[in-house]
Motif scaffolding. Structure first.
Motif, PDB file in Angstrom:
ATOM      1  N   GLN A   3      17.669  20.398   7.576  1.00 36.38           N
ATOM      2  CA  GLN A   3      18.269  21.717   7.790  1.00 36.38           C
ATOM      3  C   GLN A   3      17.695  22.679   6.763  1.00 36.38           C
ATOM      4  O   GLN A   3      17.564  22.360   5.598  1.00 36.38           O
ATOM      5  N   LEU A   5      18.084  25.755   4.473  1.00 36.50           N
ATOM      6  CA  LEU A   5      19.134  26.554   3.844  1.00 36.50           C
ATOM      7  C   LEU A   5      18.616  27.934   3.477  1.00 36.50           C
ATOM      8  O   LEU A   5      17.480  28.070   3.032  1.00 36.50           O
ATOM      9  N   THR A   6      19.456  28.922   3.624  1.00 34.32           N
ATOM     10  CA  THR A   6      19.161  30.253   3.113  1.00 34.32           C
ATOM     11  C   THR A   6      19.858  30.394   1.764  1.00 34.32           C
ATOM     12  O   THR A   6      20.706  29.570   1.395  1.00 34.32           O
ATOM     13  N   GLN A   8      22.083  32.555   1.062  1.00 31.61           N
ATOM     14  CA  GLN A   8      23.510  32.734   1.364  1.00 31.61           C
ATOM     15  C   GLN A   8      24.176  31.404   1.691  1.00 31.61           C
ATOM     16  O   GLN A   8      25.300  31.146   1.263  1.00 31.61           O
ATOM     17  N   ASP A   9      23.485  30.531   2.430  1.00 32.26           N
ATOM     18  CA  ASP A   9      24.026  29.202   2.731  1.00 32.26           C
ATOM     19  C   ASP A   9      24.282  28.427   1.439  1.00 32.26           C
ATOM     20  O   ASP A   9      25.311  27.768   1.289  1.00 32.26           O
ATOM     21  N   THR A  12      27.268  29.873  -0.386  1.00 29.24           N
ATOM     22  CA  THR A  12      28.499  29.491   0.305  1.00 29.24           C
ATOM     23  C   THR A  12      28.849  28.040   0.019  1.00 29.24           C
ATOM     24  O   THR A  12      30.012  27.709  -0.239  1.00 29.24           O
TER      25      THR A  12
END
Length: 96
Positions: A3, A5-6, A8-9, A12
């Motif tokens: 996956q 990730l950004t 922001q991810d 979070t």
């Protein structure tokens, strides 16, 4: 497939890790002791650069804590390290 990730991810995820720690005194107290923070200063510290990295470092520093957190969110535990790298560069002991 991994996956992606950004930023922001990753932020979070780190905030969710903080909420996970804060939910139980027996999880939060070692974090506060390690960081030198107190309950009154925790909220202010959360806006400081590097704080979210410290949260993820703390979670990653204990296999049982890491697995419990990842299990609660149904995540692969490796995503915690991915988020840590995204937020703060190379993790301690990571020479790749």
């Amino acid at each position: 497939m991994a996956q992606r990730l950004t930023q922001q991810d990753a932020e979070t995820l780190a905030l969710r890790a903080l909420a996970f720690l804060a939910a139980e005194p027996e999880r939060l107290e070692p974090f506060l002791a390690a960081t030198g923070l107190g309950p009154a200063t925790l909220r202010a510290a959360a806006s400081e650069p590097g704080f979210l990295v410290a949260v993820l470092d703390h979670i990653s520093g204990s296999d049982s804590l890491l697995l419990e957190f990842a299990g609660n969110l149904s995540l692969n535990p490796e995503i915690i390290a991915d988020a840590r790298r995204l937020l703060g560069g190379t993790a301690p002991g990571d020479f790749t």
